[in-house]
Design an enzyme around this catalytic site. Structure first.
Site, mmCIF file in Angstrom:
data_model
loop_
_atom_site.group_PDB
_atom_site.id
_atom_site.type_symbol
_atom_site.label_atom_id
_atom_site.label_comp_id
_atom_site.label_asym_id
_atom_site.label_seq_id
_atom_site.Cartn_x
_atom_site.Cartn_y
_atom_site.Cartn_z
ATOM 1 N N ILE A 128 -14.514 -7.776 10.200
ATOM 2 C CA ILE A 128 -15.549 -6.958 10.833
ATOM 3 C C ILE A 128 -16.597 -6.618 9.793
ATOM 4 C CG2 ILE A 128 -16.045 -4.770 12.022
ATOM 5 C CD1 ILE A 128 -13.201 -4.869 13.122
ATOM 6 N N GLU A 130 -20.981 -5.370 9.297
ATOM 7 C CA GLU A 130 -21.975 -4.487 9.912
ATOM 8 C C GLU A 130 -22.637 -5.125 11.120
ATOM 9 O OE1 GLU A 130 -24.753 -2.651 7.173
ATOM 10 O OE2 GLU A 130 -23.008 -1.958 6.042
ATOM 11 N N GLY A 132 -21.252 -7.078 13.268
ATOM 12 C CA GLY A 132 -20.308 -7.334 14.350
ATOM 13 C C GLY A 132 -19.030 -7.980 13.867
ATOM 14 N N LYS A 133 -18.295 -8.521 14.874
ATOM 15 C CA LYS A 133 -16.998 -9.105 14.537
ATOM 16 C C LYS A 133 -17.141 -10.580 14.213
ATOM 17 C CE LYS A 133 -14.826 -6.054 17.827
ATOM 18 N NZ LYS A 133 -14.805 -5.908 19.266
ATOM 19 N N ASP A 242 -27.249 -9.758 -1.057
ATOM 20 C CA ASP A 242 -26.116 -8.958 -0.577
ATOM 21 C C ASP A 242 -24.818 -9.466 -1.203
ATOM 22 O OD1 ASP A 242 -25.103 -6.849 0.885
ATOM 23 O OD2 ASP A 242 -24.756 -8.028 2.693
HETATM 24 N N1 LIG Z 1 -15.464 -17.999 7.202
HETATM 25 C C1 LIG Z 1 -14.656 -16.954 7.091
HETATM 26 N N2 LIG Z 1 -13.352 -17.119 6.818
HETATM 27 C C2 LIG Z 1 -12.534 -16.045 6.684
HETATM 28 N N3 LIG Z 1 -12.936 -14.769 6.813
HETATM 29 C C3 LIG Z 1 -14.234 -14.538 7.088
HETATM 30 C C4 LIG Z 1 -15.162 -15.617 7.235
HETATM 31 N N4 LIG Z 1 -16.373 -15.110 7.489
HETATM 32 C C5 LIG Z 1 -16.226 -13.782 7.492
HETATM 33 N N5 LIG Z 1 -14.947 -13.419 7.260
HETATM 34 C C6 LIG Z 1 -14.439 -12.035 7.200
HETATM 35 O O1 LIG Z 1 -15.249 -11.213 8.008
HETATM 36 C C7 LIG Z 1 -15.871 -10.189 7.210
HETATM 37 C C8 LIG Z 1 -17.289 -9.922 7.733
HETATM 38 O O2 LIG Z 1 -18.033 -11.132 7.678
HETATM 39 P P1 LIG Z 1 -19.571 -11.176 7.355
HETATM 40 O O3 LIG Z 1 -19.754 -10.573 6.000
HETATM 41 O O4 LIG Z 1 -20.103 -12.523 7.555
HETATM 42 O O5 LIG Z 1 -20.114 -10.216 8.484
HETATM 43 P P2 LIG Z 1 -21.314 -9.212 8.443
HETATM 44 O O6 LIG Z 1 -21.309 -8.482 9.749
HETATM 45 O O7 LIG Z 1 -22.544 -9.936 8.112
HETATM 46 O O8 LIG Z 1 -20.884 -8.267 7.250
HETATM 47 P P3 LIG Z 1 -21.714 -7.289 6.328
HETATM 48 O O9 LIG Z 1 -21.172 -5.948 6.653
HETATM 49 O O10 LIG Z 1 -21.333 -7.708 4.916
HETATM 50 O O11 LIG Z 1 -23.155 -7.449 6.617
HETATM 51 C C9 LIG Z 1 -15.833 -10.716 5.780
HETATM 52 O O12 LIG Z 1 -15.845 -9.664 4.832
HETATM 53 C C10 LIG Z 1 -14.510 -11.475 5.778
HETATM 54 O O13 LIG Z 1 -13.424 -10.593 5.601
#
Ligand SMILES: Nc1ncnc2c1ncn2[C@@H]1O[C@H](COP(=O)(O)OP(=O)(O)OP(=O)(O)O)[C@@H](O)[C@H]1O
Length: 488
Positions: A128, A130, A132-133, A242
């Site tokens: 999860i 910021e 989304g999931k 980031d």
């Molecule tokens: N390709 C992947 N394989 C395994 N886990 C993943 C992958 N992509 C994302 N995750 C998991 O999901 C979490 C959130 O992913 P991501 O950072 O892409 O989302 P976000 O919403 O952009 O987050 P942020 O809060 O950093 O902006 C990551 O910290 C990781 O734990």
């Protein structure tokens, strides 16, 4: 081989078709396109897509200025062809070609049929963030597991996908497999299917083993891999903006782990610059802050790498709020002044050369901060003996030794010089404040990063003479601004 279109077509040398010296003649564009496309055919047959992606980036960054929404310009056609060369497979390219005919601005290929035609989307949540999931999904043909990130369509989301796509072929960047544009309940979304990394993110992995500091060797290996990705981005004029442990993903939990950079939510590359494009301001006259803005964005990545290194080597971050607040004024001030410590307990076993790398990454002045090319050359990263000038080792018991072990850092101070007084905040850190849990600290680090990014996004303030708000008009009519005569 690199094509710099700006350099190859010099508007001042170009035969002019009308009074605008900044418009290229159609003949010249056609000639240029033909040559480029011939070269592209050649490259397409034998070069890695990484190169093509970088070419694509160059092409889009220099050509998009001339593409308009409603007309199919030859330049748009060229841009599309260049970008399609970078696509992952031929089928993808063809579909994207049809699609991009309608969407000149999109420089990544995507499917417009339903993702569920190709993938089984599971309810399993991988992570999860910021935005989304991140869900698990499975390819219907191969059964292979992937991670799925869904973004509500917006210019920001498109920028994230585009910049990630352009760099996704690097071995230390999370690979994009497919991109879809689907609409759910009337909401247009971009869906990114990326490789699933079994080891999860580095923060969870680090915490999972009790936040026990990593060895310098291990940190050097992580920085070597993530640094390679950052170098790749910076060479393409992209800043990630980031970089944090949650955005470093691990292929496994074992020693053979490959580290990959993900989440391009804040990634940025130089945008169309109104000032630079305007015929009245050529790059020759552009002020350094306009030309240098990208460098500041990139230096933000270097600061983040310093923070990541620091955390991995001791288990807590260099800057945090002592009251456990999100971003306390004190923490903000310490970041701004570059006040942090290398407390003895965790840092005595760490070599001076590694601490110096951190000092050079956490420089408060971006122009003094180590660049990625410099970082990739240090012995911690290369694994080879240090060939740079050795740091003077303080004599035991001397003032120098006491101050260097405190390691309070101020950018204005010589690294080996005695520090007259250790600021209270640093003493507080040294005296062993129980660091809050890493995850909550990371939130603070994220906010600090936000602060840093915002600090370097330049704001354009109109000169008062050009501003035309009604308030200003009223004021103008009421007060006459006296002309100040300067006599030298
Ligand atoms: N390709 C992947 N394989 C395994 N886990 C993943 C992958 N992509 C994302 N995750 C998991 O999901 C979490 C959130 O992913 P991501 O950072 O892409 O989302 P976000 O919403 O952009 O987050 P942020 O809060 O950093 O902006 C990551 O910290 C990781 O734990």
């Amino acid at each position: 081989m690199m094509f710099d279109l700006d350099e190859e077509i010099d508007p001042l040398e170009t035969p002019q078709t009308d009074n605008n010296p900044f418009r290229f003649s159609p003949d010249l564009i056609e000639k240029h396109e033909k040559r480029l496309l011939a070269e592209m055919d050649f490259i397409h047959e034998q070069s890695p897509t990484t190169f093509q992606r970088s070419l694509c980036l160059n092409a889009t960054s220099t050509l998009e200025v001339h593409i308009s929404d409603d007309e199919e310009s030859p330049t748009a056609e060229l841009q599309r062809k260049l970008c399609l060369c970078a696509s992952l497979n031929p089928e993808f390219s063809q579909e994207a070609a049809q699609r991009s005919r309608k969407q000149s601005y999109t420089s990544f290929p995507y499917h417009d049929h339903q993702i569920t035609d190709d993938y089984k989307v599971s309810a399993e949540i991988i992570g999860i963030g910021e935005s989304g999931k991140v869900m698990a999904c499975y390819n219907k043909t191969t059964g292979e597991k992937y991670a799925l990130k869904v973004l509500r369509d917006s210019p920001k989301a498109r920028r994230e996908v585009e910049l990630h796509y352009l760099t996704s072929n690097h071995e230390n960047v999370v690979t994009i497999h497919d991109i879809y544009e689907n609409t759910f309940d009337g909401v247009k979304c971009l869906l990114m299917v990326v490789e699933f990394l079994e080891g999860g993110d580095l923060l969870s992995q680090f915490e999972g083993q009790g936040s026990v500091p990593y060895t310098e060797k291990k940190v050097g290996e992580i920085i070597r891999q993530i640094g390679a990705a950052v170098q790749f981005l910076h060479d393409m004029n992209i800043a990630h903006r980031d970089i944090k442990l949650e955005n470093i993903l691990c292929s496994s939990k074992g020693d053979d782990c490959v580290y990959k950079l993900g989440d391009y939510g804040f990634a940025k590359r130089p945008e169309r610059n109104v000032l630079m494009e305007s015929p009245c301001c050529t790059p020759y006259y552009a002020p350094p802050e306009v030309l240098g803005r990208e460098r500041y964005d990139r230096s933000c990545d270097m600061w983040s790498l310093g923070v990541a290194m620091y955390i991995l080597l001791c288990g807590y971050p260099p800057f945090y709020s002592m009251a456990g607040l999100a971003l306390s004024p004190g923490m903000r001030a310490r970041i701004a002044k570059g006040y942090y410590a290398f407390p003895h307990e965790e840092w005595d076993p760490v070599s001076d050369s590694t601490k110096n790398i951190i000092r050079n990454l956490l420089k408060t002045n971006p122009s003094e901060r180590m660049t990625i090319h410099q970082l990739m050359f240090v012995s911690l990263v290369t694994g080879e003996p240090d060939r740079t000038t050795p740091i003077p080792i303080p004599v035991p018991g001397s003032e120098d030794e006491r101050s260097s072990s405190d390691s309070c850092h101020d950018e204005n101070m010589d690294e080996t010089r005695a520090i007259p007084e250790i600021p209270k905040s640093v003493r507080f850190l040294r005296d062993g404040v129980k660091p809050p849990r890493l995850h909550s600290i990371q939130e603070e680090v994220g906010r600090a990063l936000e602060l840093m990014r915002m600090g370097h996004d330049s704001v354009y303030v109109k000169p008062p003479k050009l501003a035309c708000t009604s308030l200003l008009a009223r004021r103008r009519s009421h007060f006459s601004i006296p002309q100040v005569q300067l006599n030298y």
